[in-house]
Design an enzyme around this catalytic site. Structure first.
Site, PDB file in Angstrom:
ATOM      1  N   SER A  68       0.714  -1.087   0.240  1.00 58.54           N
ATOM      2  CA  SER A  68       0.218   0.289   0.483  1.00 58.54           C
ATOM      3  C   SER A  68       0.778   1.570  -0.227  1.00 58.54           C
ATOM      4  O   SER A  68       1.486   1.847   0.488  1.00 58.54           O
ATOM      5  CB  SER A  68      -1.137   0.440   1.301  1.00 58.54           C
ATOM      6  N   HIS A  81      -3.919  -0.059  -4.815  1.00 57.10           N
ATOM      7  CA  HIS A  81      -2.737  -1.047  -5.250  1.00 57.10           C
ATOM      8  C   HIS A  81      -2.765  -1.055  -6.381  1.00 57.10           C
ATOM      9  O   HIS A  81      -4.013  -0.861  -6.693  1.00 57.10           O
ATOM     10  CB  HIS A  81      -3.140  -2.292  -4.449  1.00 57.10           C
ATOM     11  N   ASN A 124       1.232   3.881  11.038  1.00 55.68           N
ATOM     12  CA  ASN A 124       0.688   4.795  12.016  1.00 55.68           C
ATOM     13  C   ASN A 124       1.235   3.601  13.246  1.00 55.68           C
ATOM     14  O   ASN A 124       1.717   2.636  12.919  1.00 55.68           O
ATOM     15  CB  ASN A 124      -0.913   4.073  11.959  1.00 55.68           C
ATOM     16  N   HIS A 179      -7.535   4.291   6.604  1.00 56.74           N
ATOM     17  CA  HIS A 179      -7.118   3.745   5.173  1.00 56.74           C
ATOM     18  C   HIS A 179      -5.721   5.080   4.627  1.00 56.74           C
ATOM     19  O   HIS A 179      -5.150   4.826   3.765  1.00 56.74           O
ATOM     20  CB  HIS A 179      -7.458   3.100   4.356  1.00 56.74           C
ATOM     21  N   HIS A 195      -4.520  -9.690  -1.272  1.00 55.39           N
ATOM     22  CA  HIS A 195      -5.248  -9.367  -0.114  1.00 55.39           C
ATOM     23  C   HIS A 195      -6.411 -10.518   0.452  1.00 55.39           C
ATOM     24  O   HIS A 195      -6.875 -10.582  -0.507  1.00 55.39           O
ATOM     25  CB  HIS A 195      -6.044  -8.436   1.494  1.00 55.39           C
ATOM     26  N   TYR A 208      -8.766 -10.459   3.225  1.00 55.68           N
ATOM     27  CA  TYR A 208      -9.752  -9.885   3.269  1.00 55.68           C
ATOM     28  C   TYR A 208     -10.998  -9.723   1.747  1.00 55.68           C
ATOM     29  O   TYR A 208     -12.120  -9.390   2.278  1.00 55.68           O
ATOM     30  CB  TYR A 208     -10.207  -8.554   4.531  1.00 55.68           C
ATOM     31  N   GLU A 209      -9.808  -9.732   0.636  1.00 54.46           N
ATOM     32  CA  GLU A 209     -10.753  -9.405  -0.835  1.00 54.46           C
ATOM     33  C   GLU A 209     -11.432 -10.706  -0.949  1.00 54.46           C
ATOM     34  O   GLU A 209     -12.446  -9.949  -1.997  1.00 54.46           O
ATOM     35  CB  GLU A 209      -9.712  -9.162  -1.444  1.00 54.46           C
ATOM     36  N   MET A 246      -2.014  -7.078   7.144  1.00 52.87           N
ATOM     37  CA  MET A 246      -3.314  -7.600   6.454  1.00 52.87           C
ATOM     38  C   MET A 246      -2.299  -8.323   5.073  1.00 52.87           C
ATOM     39  O   MET A 246      -2.935  -8.652   4.695  1.00 52.87           O
ATOM     40  CB  MET A 246      -3.799  -6.997   5.806  1.00 52.87           C
ATOM     41  N   SER A 247      -0.639  -8.336   5.203  1.00 51.12           N
ATOM     42  CA  SER A 247      -0.366  -9.523   4.452  1.00 51.12           C
ATOM     43  C   SER A 247       0.568  -9.936   3.944  1.00 51.12           C
ATOM     44  O   SER A 247       0.911 -10.636   5.678  1.00 51.12           O
ATOM     45  CB  SER A 247      -0.201  -8.117   3.210  1.00 51.12           C
ATOM     46  N   ALA A 276       3.108  -2.053   4.367  1.00 53.34           N
ATOM     47  CA  ALA A 276       2.627  -0.886   5.390  1.00 53.34           C
ATOM     48  C   ALA A 276       1.981  -1.423   6.227  1.00 53.34           C
ATOM     49  O   ALA A 276       1.119  -2.726   6.409  1.00 53.34           O
ATOM     50  CB  ALA A 276       0.677   0.277   4.864  1.00 53.34           C
TER      51      ALA A 276
HETATM   52  N1  HPA Z   1      -2.839  -2.711  11.595  1.00 49.19           N
HETATM   53  C1  HPA Z   1      -2.681  -3.826   9.870  1.00 49.19           C
HETATM   54  N2  HPA Z   1      -2.755  -3.253   9.128  1.00 49.19           N
HETATM   55  C2  HPA Z   1      -2.085  -2.296   8.603  1.00 49.19           C
HETATM   56  C3  HPA Z   1      -2.105  -1.325   9.894  1.00 49.19           C
HETATM   57  C4  HPA Z   1      -2.927  -0.651  10.859  1.00 49.19           C
HETATM   58  O1  HPA Z   1      -3.245  -0.489  11.921  1.00 49.19           O
HETATM   59  N3  HPA Z   1      -1.653  -0.312   8.941  1.00 49.19           N
HETATM   60  C5  HPA Z   1      -1.564  -0.593   7.767  1.00 49.19           C
HETATM   61  N4  HPA Z   1      -1.310  -1.623   7.653  1.00 49.19           N
END
Ligand code: HPA
Length: 278
Positions: free
Chosen positions: A33, A64, A241, A253, A86, A88-89, A217-218, A116
């Protein structure tokens, strides 16, 4: 019903790529990302939109781009996935990792993955770059492992070892490049969850106790499949973050993509340096 990808389907995609390139790529890259602009620097690039490839999963997430960029970067023949898919998609684990299996069938030796991630280690701040030294496969422990289903013996063993998922020599190279280029480099354990909801404060306190430094998430499914087939892996997280262990801030996001613009130049420098020294 879970969909398991077959060797035939993997080879259909691999053949479609082989028909369009004249080189044999050595290094695969999956760019996460907000981190995928490195693909724009690839020279003598052959670009293939994912939708033109048979059986290839298509990314639906903003940030993406969905294409392969195959060409030269820092003197290496590279195979870049500009945008990943991903779990989750809604695809199966087997489907989201088809591209990695295609890399194996094309004879790639190495895979560099970036993502990310949320910083769970309290010392981390948004904008930090983290070398992934190991991972916590929580998503796999919950039953979503990309190697479930019939084992494809041509690609690797039923029970592959994961004691050194992230290659020690590539990690050493990354550290050398970081120090010679004055790039601050954190190190730590990346934990993969399914998403797409971000973690709550109790989730994050649990992950910290479990030894996670970053959460996303990846990556882990792709790394498992790469290791199954014997590719050497380098992993980098861009901390986008700060994990919110007390529930005082929210995660969006937009901030993840925004942080990508700060992290991208660092990740690019590091990857270029590693490619040069291979
Ligand atoms: N959690 C999960 N996935 C992420 C995060 C997060 O804080 N930041 C970027 N991808």
């Amino acid at each position: 019903m879970t969909t398991f990808v077959t060797l035939e389907q993997i080879d259909q995609a691999a053949d479609a790529i082989r028909e369009r390139i004249s080189t044999r790529p050595r290094v695969g890259m999956i760019l996460g990302s907000g981190l995928n602009s490195l693909a724009d620097s690839v020279q003598q690039a052959v670009t293939i939109p994912y939708r033109e490839l048979p059986n290839w999963p298509i990314s639906t997430v903003h940030g993406h781009t969905g294409q392969l960029v195959i060409g030269e970067l820092e003197g290496q023949s590279v195979f870049v996935m500009q945008g990943r898919i991903h779990f989750y998609e809604g695809y199966s684990m087997s489907q989201i990792t088809l591209p990695v299996r295609v890399m194996l069938r094309l004879g790639l030796e190495m895979m560099f993955v970036t993502n990310a991630a949320g910083g769970v280690n309290p010392d981390f701040v948004p904008g930090d770059m983290m070398l992934i030294t190991d991972n916590l496969n929580l998503i796999g422990m919950m039953g979503a492992n990309p190697l479930m289903g019939p084992n494809i013996d041509e690609l690797g063993p039923r029970f592959p070892d994961m004691s050194q998922a992230y290659d020690r020599e590539l990690m050493a190279l990354a550290r050398q490049v970081a120090s010679s280029e004055d790039l601050p480099l954190r190190e730590g354990v990346y934990c993969a969850l399914s998403g797409p909801s971000f973690e709550g404060p109790a989730d994050l306190r649990f992950l910290r106790m479990a030894g996670a430094d970053a959460v996303g998430m990846s990556t882990v499914p792709e790394v498992i499949v790469a290791r199954h087939g014997g590719m050497r892996v380098l992993g980098l997280s861009g901390i986008s973050n700060k994990a919110n262990l007390d529930g005082s801030t929210i995660t969006t996001h937009e901030e993840v993509i925004e942080a990508g613009t700060i992290i991208t130049p660092k990740v690019e420098k590091l990857i270029r340096g590693v490619l040069r020294s291979l």
